[in-house]
Design a protein around this motif. Sequence first.
Motif, short mmCIF file in Angstrom:
data_model
loop_
_atom_site.label_atom_id
_atom_site.label_comp_id
_atom_site.label_asym_id
_atom_site.label_seq_id
_atom_site.Cartn_x
_atom_site.Cartn_y
_atom_site.Cartn_z
N GLU A 93 33.21 45.63 44.41
CA GLU A 93 32.81 44.61 46.11
C GLU A 93 31.90 44.11 45.28
OE1 GLU A 93 33.37 45.79 50.10
OE2 GLU A 93 31.63 47.17 49.12
N VAL A 94 31.45 42.92 44.94
CA VAL A 94 30.69 42.16 45.19
C VAL A 94 30.18 42.22 45.93
CG1 VAL A 94 31.73 40.87 43.47
CG2 VAL A 94 31.81 40.50 45.14
N ALA A 95 30.47 41.42 47.73
CA ALA A 95 29.49 41.79 48.89
C ALA A 95 30.88 42.42 49.57
CB ALA A 95 29.72 40.16 49.20
N GLN A 96 29.93 42.20 50.70
CA GLN A 96 30.78 43.36 51.65
C GLN A 96 31.64 42.21 52.05
OE1 GLN A 96 28.74 44.74 55.90
NE2 GLN A 96 30.82 45.33 56.01
N GLY A 97 33.54 43.44 52.12
CA GLY A 97 34.10 42.56 52.01
C GLY A 97 35.00 41.24 50.93
N VAL A 98 33.55 41.18 49.86
CA VAL A 98 34.12 40.33 49.28
C VAL A 98 34.33 41.30 47.88
CG1 VAL A 98 33.63 38.38 47.59
CG2 VAL A 98 33.06 38.30 49.99
N THR A 99 35.93 40.91 47.46
CA THR A 99 36.53 41.76 46.31
C THR A 99 36.47 41.35 44.94
OG1 THR A 99 36.72 43.92 47.72
CG2 THR A 99 37.60 43.83 45.40
N GLU A 100 36.35 41.56 43.41
CA GLU A 100 36.56 41.46 42.22
C GLU A 100 37.14 41.77 41.40
OE1 GLU A 100 34.47 41.05 38.41
OE2 GLU A 100 33.99 42.65 39.33
N VAL A 101 39.07 41.19 41.38
CA VAL A 101 39.80 42.19 40.51
C VAL A 101 39.83 41.46 39.44
CG1 VAL A 101 42.45 43.04 40.57
CG2 VAL A 101 41.08 43.47 42.38
N LEU A 102 39.98 42.74 38.38
CA LEU A 102 39.73 42.13 36.77
C LEU A 102 41.19 42.70 36.20
CD1 LEU A 102 38.27 41.08 34.37
CD2 LEU A 102 37.55 43.41 34.44
N ALA A 103 42.17 41.65 35.51
CA ALA A 103 42.63 42.15 34.68
C ALA A 103 42.49 42.04 33.61
CB ALA A 103 44.75 41.57 35.08
N TYR A 104 42.72 42.84 32.39
CA TYR A 104 41.91 42.77 31.10
C TYR A 104 42.53 43.47 29.88
CZ TYR A 104 39.43 47.47 31.85
OH TYR A 104 38.87 49.22 31.92
N GLY A 105 42.85 43.73 28.75
CA GLY A 105 43.23 44.50 27.54
C GLY A 105 43.28 42.98 26.44
#
Length: 114
Positions: A93-105
């Motif tokens: 969660e980067v701010a209230q109600g704001v989410t970062e999703v990361l896919a990595y490999g």
Amino acid sequence: MPTPVSRHMVSTTNDVPGYRLVRPLGIVRGITVRSRSIVGNVGAALQTLVGGNITLYTELCEKARVEAFELMLDHAAALGANAVIGMRYDANEVAQGVTEVLAYGTAVQVEPGG
């Protein structure tokens, strides 16, 4: 335009069954940042009153994961990879109600035989 990496050539392990690692190409990632809308929050709040799966949030999360995954595949293809190993997801969660999703490999080149 680079050749796309096929979804079946992505593995959470450190290999792709039936393939031999030829060359590692480095870490790749796909990042998306999503926020919940006011309408979505109200709808989800109503769903919490009933209990069970909160489908509005489930759909938001799934869309974010798919987008991050596709961006990761694009990054891998740009490096010349034909597979991704060690694939993972992360979310913050980067701010209230704001989410970062990361896919990595790790982007790799593989060939049949393993």
